[in-house]
Design a protein around this motif. Structure first.
Motif, PDB file in Angstrom:
ATOM      1  N   PRO B  39       0.915  -1.245   0.112  1.00  7.29           N
ATOM      2  CA  PRO B  39       0.086   0.167  -0.559  1.00  7.29           C
ATOM      3  C   PRO B  39       1.144   1.387   0.012  1.00  7.29           C
ATOM      4  O   PRO B  39       1.828   1.026   0.746  1.00  7.29           O
ATOM      5  N   GLY B  40       0.562   2.191  -0.735  1.00  8.50           N
ATOM      6  CA  GLY B  40       0.778   3.305  -1.014  1.00  8.50           C
ATOM      7  C   GLY B  40       2.739   3.230  -1.706  1.00  8.50           C
ATOM      8  O   GLY B  40       3.684   4.275  -1.560  1.00  8.50           O
ATOM      9  N   THR B  44      -0.346   3.270  -8.677  1.00 10.97           N
ATOM     10  CA  THR B  44      -1.713   4.154  -9.356  1.00 10.97           C
ATOM     11  C   THR B  44      -0.798   5.745  -9.706  1.00 10.97           C
ATOM     12  O   THR B  44      -1.147   6.371 -10.723  1.00 10.97           O
ATOM     13  N   ASP B  66      -9.455  -3.550  -5.822  1.00 14.15           N
ATOM     14  CA  ASP B  66      -9.233  -2.511  -4.938  1.00 14.15           C
ATOM     15  C   ASP B  66     -10.082  -3.547  -3.961  1.00 14.15           C
ATOM     16  O   ASP B  66     -11.231  -4.783  -3.652  1.00 14.15           O
ATOM     17  N   THR B  68     -12.511  -1.993  -1.301  1.00 11.86           N
ATOM     18  CA  THR B  68     -14.198  -1.850  -1.458  1.00 11.86           C
ATOM     19  C   THR B  68     -14.357  -0.539  -1.915  1.00 11.86           C
ATOM     20  O   THR B  68     -15.279  -0.217  -1.789  1.00 11.86           O
ATOM     21  N   THR B  69     -12.746   0.403  -2.261  1.00  9.26           N
ATOM     22  CA  THR B  69     -13.372   1.468  -3.534  1.00  9.26           C
ATOM     23  C   THR B  69     -13.227   2.242  -4.508  1.00  9.26           C
ATOM     24  O   THR B  69     -12.329   0.783  -5.077  1.00  9.26           O
ATOM     25  N   ASP B  72      -8.707   4.787  -7.148  1.00 11.52           N
ATOM     26  CA  ASP B  72      -7.495   5.060  -7.842  1.00 11.52           C
ATOM     27  C   ASP B  72      -8.309   4.259  -9.249  1.00 11.52           C
ATOM     28  O   ASP B  72      -7.966   4.922 -10.042  1.00 11.52           O
ATOM     29  N   ARG B  75      -8.937   8.132  -9.977  1.00  7.90           N
ATOM     30  CA  ARG B  75      -7.963   9.008 -10.539  1.00  7.90           C
ATOM     31  C   ARG B  75      -6.975   8.523 -11.462  1.00  7.90           C
ATOM     32  O   ARG B  75      -6.602   9.559 -12.794  1.00  7.90           O
ATOM     33  N   GLU B 120      -3.840  -3.735 -11.964  1.00  5.71           N
ATOM     34  CA  GLU B 120      -3.546  -3.044 -10.308  1.00  5.71           C
ATOM     35  C   GLU B 120      -4.121  -4.010  -9.254  1.00  5.71           C
ATOM     36  O   GLU B 120      -5.150  -4.116  -9.262  1.00  5.71           O
ATOM     37  N   VAL B 122      -3.939  -5.302  -5.632  1.00  5.76           N
ATOM     38  CA  VAL B 122      -4.853  -5.011  -4.236  1.00  5.76           C
ATOM     39  C   VAL B 122      -2.983  -4.769  -3.490  1.00  5.76           C
ATOM     40  O   VAL B 122      -2.114  -6.028  -3.528  1.00  5.76           O
ATOM     41  N   GLY B 123      -3.172  -3.862  -2.784  1.00  8.06           N
ATOM     42  CA  GLY B 123      -2.149  -3.513  -1.871  1.00  8.06           C
ATOM     43  C   GLY B 123      -1.170  -3.988  -0.585  1.00  8.06           C
ATOM     44  O   GLY B 123      -1.762  -4.332  -0.378  1.00  8.06           O
ATOM     45  N   LYS B 201       7.162  11.805 -10.119  1.00 11.61           N
ATOM     46  CA  LYS B 201       6.919  12.765  -9.710  1.00 11.61           C
ATOM     47  C   LYS B 201       7.597  13.687 -10.975  1.00 11.61           C
ATOM     48  O   LYS B 201       7.548  14.465 -11.247  1.00 11.61           O
TER      49      LYS B 201
END
Lengths: 218, 218
Positions: B39-40, B44, B66, B68-69, B72, B75, B120, B122-123, B201
């Motif tokens: 995760p993190g 994404t 994912d 539950t949401t 991503d 986005r 992608e 699950v994290g 970035k």
């Protein structure tokens, strides 16, 4: 359907052993924390810095859960506190600690010589949250580098944890992340948990965390 | 013993469906990447930056896994590529994607209109590595903030992955971490995997990654 029934059985069996662990800990007057979080969230680093504050002042014991190495235990050896390493690899490489492995580890301590037991779980923001291991408190280390929305994406962990340590505050200035937003997202899942932001690197927030531990182990 | 047998059955059943997926993808000429990581770790964000380079130039499809949401997926919507969201919550809140859920998602695409499919996962740095979903390549996003030793602590993931994207290079200057050491630890587990360090970035390394994708989808 079959698979779900079996998973229920596994969880039920785990719960029975977890209750035994809880009784064992209570009888010896031990406060036990199940410390969870993603790989690299900073669990061991927080623990190192914590031991700098409390080793020699409180009776601490550590259980280190890892799939296959003892690298984290080695990092903590210099504090001269009792550490028991659990590797899940011989047991299927489990992605979490179960109550039975923790019970075996408990028998390796003289529990009457321990006030605070920290059980560092396998690095994983999902599975460890499902397994009661007999702890008094579930805590998650959630680093600012993981991003603000993780409580929403991994709700079970944040629902289960009575304490959230928001870690790596020192990196905040380099990220597009706000602690307020992290807190807001934690609160959407859990209105009750205690939240302590800290940095194991700069020491910011460590006093709040250490005070919390002392209060719990009085 | 019973439990281990059942887990074997689950993995065997998964493998059969994974082979069906692989056949489906091959017939349609799709190259599919199973993108995993903690995760993190930046999965994404890497995907966002990748789509800035290739959306409109290659036929891309995305499966977003994912618990539950659909945060991503949201986005990625601005890129106007087909996205199918898989939530594991109705299926026990699984900590990984299985081949069966991926197969359902595949049927939602016109696969003949897709060259590159990014799935992608699950994290989670542990469980997804155990499950073949029919992909052509397993890849892991491993951020510099996670620390150098993670390949040793989570060896299955790094053994299974043919590609490692070392992410968040922009944060390296603020950390006590060396990319050379990360690479050395990856090599202890897997001597063959391709390794691409990058920063979503600053854009550093993105060209190498995009060139890799183009080459795979020729």
């Amino acid at each position: 359907m079959k698979q779900i029934e079996i998973i229920k059985d596994v969880l039920d069996a785990n719960r029975v052993v977890a209750e035994e662990n809880r009784k064992l800990l209570k009888e010896a007057g031990v406060f036990a924390i199940n410390l969870m979080g993603s790989p690299g969230s900073g669990k061991t680093t927080v623990l190192e810095r914590t031991l700098e504050h409390i080793a020699g002042k409180m009776w601490v014991g550590i259980i280190q859960g890892d799939i296959t190495t003892s690298l984290d235990s080695e990092r903590l050896q210099r504090f001269n506190v009792p550490i028991v390493q659990i590797n899940t690899e011989p047991f299927g490489g489990d992605c979490h600690l179960g109550a039975n492995l923790v019970q075996k580890a408990l028998h390796s301590f003289d529990l009457n010589q321990i006030q605070l037991l920290v059980i560092e779980n396998v690095g994983n923001l999902v599975c460890p949250a499902e397994f009661d291991i007999g702890e008094n408190l579930k805590a998650v280390v959630f680093s600012v580098t993981e991003g603000e929305e993780k409580p929403l994406k991994y709700p079970l962990m944040f629902r289960e944890c009575g304490l959230v340590l928001i870690s790596k505050l020192d990196l905040l200035q380099y990220l597009d992340v706000k602690v307020e937003k992290m807190v807001e997202n934690i609160r959407k899942i859990n209105s009750q948990s205690k939240i302590i932001p800290l940095s194991a690197k700069t020491g910011e927030g460590m006093e709040d965390w250490v005070a919390f531990l002392k209060q719990k182990c009085k």
